[in-house]
Design an enzyme around this catalytic site. Structure first.
Site, PDB file in Angstrom:
ATOM      1  N   ASP A 177      33.739  35.661  36.969  1.00 11.86           N
ATOM      2  CA  ASP A 177      34.520  36.592  37.789  1.00 11.86           C
ATOM      3  C   ASP A 177      34.065  38.036  37.640  1.00 11.86           C
ATOM      4  O   ASP A 177      34.426  38.894  38.440  1.00 11.86           O
ATOM      5  CB  ASP A 177      35.992  36.538  37.355  1.00 11.86           C
ATOM      6  CG  ASP A 177      36.778  35.464  38.083  1.00 11.86           C
ATOM      7  OD1 ASP A 177      36.373  35.088  39.181  1.00 11.86           O
ATOM      8  OD2 ASP A 177      37.803  35.021  37.536  1.00 11.86           O
ATOM      9  N   CYS A 178      33.348  38.292  36.581  1.00 13.97           N
ATOM     10  CA  CYS A 178      33.003  39.670  36.254  1.00 13.97           C
ATOM     11  C   CYS A 178      31.570  40.038  36.620  1.00 13.97           C
ATOM     12  O   CYS A 178      31.141  41.157  36.364  1.00 13.97           O
ATOM     13  CB  CYS A 178      33.224  39.908  34.771  1.00 13.97           C
ATOM     14  SG  CYS A 178      34.932  39.672  34.341  1.00 13.97           S
TER      15      CYS A 178
END
Ligand code: GLC
Ligand code: GLC
Length: 814
Positions: A487-488
């Site tokens: 997600d990052c």
């Protein structure tokens, strides 16, 4: 250092001192009514949705930690001394203390000043309530005059609003008290049809429902005015902060025990029958009174507890192993399976780290969670798949999450994560392999929940796959979108404004940045879909999927191999991420794990080399870190990953979720020793001895363990709600122990440590019990199989004829 011990016989972890490094929690409830409970009874309860139907209040990130709970106070009426038998909130020194976290229940016992108290907290099956069964025993040589005070603080339902909207909330709280039962009915007068109730088995001496009356001005839960003076104020809350507290008096002879049962529950009424009498504003309590009457009786509570015990025995009995390693046995047979049920029920919503208001059910997360729980609750897995796929978008893309109460997708944490759609194929594949239920593919399922848009589920899978093929980048690799599994890794974000969400901000058109991870995921999903198509008689379609898989593999080999390991991605400038060309973040775990898990380079040594690089550059004694070297500064073009200080979370933390991908990769190259060694490094039970370093619960996986770049190397965070649970259960049972579900039956393909002489397992599969014995005859992983005493070619146990209940499997490893 340890703070307790495992009681495997009773499937409990026993905490022997209350001041654990962090609150060590457990979950109550497994259907609709849920709660979290810490080893000092901190935590809260909710109905279905931790944000929208919060029943009791909790204060996250407080000092001291863990305030708000299911508190009981004991008071010696002769001396006026009072204490908390669960230590918090008074934190009185106790003479004895133990907390037994078990399967769906927690029992906290203690002794102070000759008074023993033990409280068992649980949620009965098929009920929307929790029971606190308190037993008080007088161990003094003389009689004791005691007061018991219960207490909870009601949340005004929407946990987000409850903790922010004080201008309204301080004026709306309402309760009723009738026959000693406290009813919380804020907003019931208008649009809510639900209320909460808090009852007690004994005749009460008093009650309080207004927090300030009970506590007194400028006092906290550690020192309530009512408890100090020994009687309640019989306060009725109007506005401010409604609570529930009962006061019960007990006279105990020496050696005498008494049980007091408290029942806290949630009830919905039909809208037309909300009030009784109908033209009044009084809650219609007909339905709830019967329930309260039932559980006020201790024998009925005991019965309900016994049913819960049987329920868990049955679930955990579906996969039972007996290996030479106690940590493997304990995790597979008890805690890891139990944790998988928590991730099924909670997704990433409610824990000590997930506040219950931030995230609903993740599309990607919930599909992966299926891998861990489908064998325990296949029927509910089916329902979950249909709910998830109903939020899918017509493009094949997905909302990143949906709210459990409404089952509608939302964009709160963004959308356009280009890995999302593939996980649906993985989830459905896992479900069919477990159950053999092909009918699910014909279920009509809408897109974005729009009535009239239904197609068979199978078409959802086709669209999922298509989604990526329609979105390939300059190298022919999948475009990453907002991010992939990581997600990052936000390659289209370019955020330079404080506070912007990395998951919802996009400053690039997204036509350049590509993900090698999604490429490998596409291969896994493509093979799965080809198998499914083949079984549906769609041979040409199956072949076309396999052709795409082969093409993607060639692309990965051409643009995704860096010489010693697999590249992670290409950024918006078309530059490599996770390559020797980078100054930092040269090598990433996801690419090594997933590319080897799908078997790229098994024939020509690439897999072995990638795993060797992983061992050299990423593996630590506490687990495998996400990437190296850690990012020492913020990179605009990489996003959130570089926002974390080195060693934490996605910036070179040990992000446990992806360790099992490497573990599976190790089994694919036949390295059972390596696989099990990695498995053990993050196995919480194997880390119990270093609980002072690890700090999280030793019975469940945590999302993250601080990596070697962090000053707190080895410290875990974000326990309980993590994809680590499902993936580790899957990796150990299906790849190391090698009892693997397939469309045609169970495969037996163990890749275990060389030193193991073998192991035994019992696996329930499609209604049949498989008793499996694996024995080592040589050092290798070659399997010869005997099924019901007769030799069988290959390593697939053929499905038994209908009606068969038991199959005996003997596997010999050469
Ligand atoms: C969190 C998310 C999961 C994501 C992972 C890596 O665990 O829930 O969806 O894949 O972080 O960023
Ligand atoms: C943050 C976290 C990541 C999580 C995501 C969910 O980015 O670092 O682990 O998946 O939030 O939105």
């Amino acid at each position: 250092m340890k703070y307790g011990y495992f009681d495997d016989q009773n499937r409990e972890y026993v905490i022997t001192q209350p001041d654990t490094p962090l609150p060590w929690i457990n979950y109550l409830g497994c259907q609709a009514y849920f709660g979290i409970i810490s080893n000092t009874t901190g935590g809260y309860s909710f109905y279905r949705d931790a944000r929208l139907r919060r029943i009791t209040r909790y204060r996250y990130n407080n000092a001291p930690f863990d305030l708000g709970g299911r508190y009981i106070y004991l008071r010696d009426d002769a001396s006026g001394e009072f204490w908390s038998p669960s230590w918090q909130p008074t934190r009185h020194k106790l003479e004895q203390y133990s907390c037994r976290h078990g399967m769906g229940y927690t029992t906290i016992s203690s002794q102070y000043s000759g008074i023993e108290a033990s409280t068992r907290y649980f949620v009965p099956l098929d009920e929307n309530l929790e029971i606190w069964q308190l037993t008080v025993t007088n161990r003094r040589p003389h009689a004791a005059e005691l007061s018991v005070f219960s207490s909870i603080e009601f949340c005004l339902w929407d946990a987000q609003d409850d903790s922010t909207n004080f201008q309204r909330n301080f004026s709306i709280g309402q309760v009723e008290v009738e026959d000693g039962v406290i009813y919380h009915k804020t907003e019931y007068r208008e649009r809510r049809d639900h209320f909460a109730f808090f009852a007690c088995s004994e005749t009460i001496a008093g009650y309080d429902t207004q927090r300030d009356a009970f506590l007194g001005p400028y006092r906290g839960w550690d020192n309530p005015d009512a408890v100090e003076r020994g009687y309640c104020f019989d306060s009725v809350a109007h506005g401010w902060s409604p609570i529930g507290s009962h006061h019960v008096k007990l006279s105990l002879k020496p050696g005498e025990s008494r049980q007091v049962v408290f029942v806290l529950g949630y009830q919905e009424n039909q809208r037309e029958q909300k009030f009784d009498p109908p033209d009044s504003q009084i809650i219609n309590k007909k339905a709830v009174k019967a329930v309260i009457a039932k559980y006020r009786v201790a024998a009925n509570a005991d019965n309900a507890f016994e049913k819960l015990r049987i329920y868990w025995s049955e679930l955990l009995g579906r996969c039972h192993v007996d290996t030479p390693d106690v940590h493997t046995n304990r995790m597979v047979n008890i805690w890891n399976a139990y944790q998988c049920m928590a991730t099924f029920n909670m997704s990433r919503s409610a824990s000590f780290y997930e506040s219950g208001i931030g995230r609903g059910l993740g599309f990607r997360d919930s599909n992966q969670d299926l891998l861990g729980f489908v064998h325990m609750v296949p029927g509910r897995a089916r329902e979950r798949i249909l709910d998830l796929s109903a939020t899918q978008l017509p493009t094949g893309g997905a909302y990143h999450q949906y709210q459990p109460l409404t089952k509608r997708g939302n964009n709160d944490v963004g959308s356009g994560f280009n890995d999302d759609p593939h996980w649906l194929i993985i989830g459905v594949g896992a479900y069919i392999k477990e159950t053999g239920d092909w009918s699910i593919l014909d279920e009509p399922v809408p897109y974005d929940n729009a009535p009239g848009s239904e197609t068979p589920l199978y078409e959802h899978l086709q669209r999922s796959f298509r989604y990526t093929l329609d979105r390939l980048g300059p190298h022919g690799l999948p475009l990453i979108g907002r991010a992939d599994w990581n997600d990052c890794l936000n390659l289209n974000c370019f955020s330079d404004t404080p506070g912007q969400s990395f998951q919802t901000t996009t400053n690039k058109d997204g036509t350049v940045a590509e993900s090698v991870f999604i490429a490998a995921l596409l291969m896994l999903a493509g093979r799965e879909l080809a198998d499914i198509a083949q079984h549906r008689g769609l041979a040409t379609e199956a072949a076309s999927y396999l052709a795409e898989v082969a093409k993607m593999e060639a692309t990965i080999r051409q643009h995704g191999w860096d010489g010693e390991w697999f590249v992670r991605a290409y950024d918006d400038f078309g530059r490599k991420v996770g390559s020797k060309e980078n100054a930092e973040g040269k090598i990433f775990i996801e690419a090594q794990g997933f590319c080897t898990l799908v078997g790229i380079g098994l024939e020509d040594g690439l897999a072995v080399r990638a795993l060797e690089s992983t061992r050299q550059l990423l593996a630590t004694k506490h687990g495998i870190v996400l990437q190296q070297p850690a990012y020492s500064k913020y990179y605009l073009e990489l996003g959130e990953i570089s926002s974390y200080p080195p060693g934490y979370k996605e910036n070179a933390g040990i992000f446990c979720h992806n360790n099992p991908w490497v573990i599976i990769g190790e089994t694919r190259i036949g390295n059972g020793d390596g696989a099990h060694d990695y498995y053990t490094r993050i196995n919480p039970s194997a880390r119990e001895e270093i609980s002072d370093v690890h700090r999280c619960e030793p019975y469940v996986y945590a999302q993250m363990i601080a990596g070697r770049d962090a000053p707190t190397f080895g410290e875990a965070k974000n326990s309980w709600l993590t994809g680590t649970a499902a993936w580790n259960h899957y990796a150990i049972t299906q790849w190391i122990l090698g009892i693997r579900t397939s469309y045609d039956g169970l495969l037996i393909a163990p890749v275990i440590p060389k030193s193991w002489r073998g192991f035994n397992a019992t696996r329930k599969f499609r209604g049949v019990t498989y008793n499996i014995e694996v024995q080592r005859a040589g050092d290798g992983n070659q399997v010869s199989l005997e099924v019901n005493g007769a030799p069988v070619q290959g390593n697939l146990v053929p499905l038994p004829p209908p009606g068969a209940k038991i199959v005996t499997v003997k596997a010999t490893l050469h």
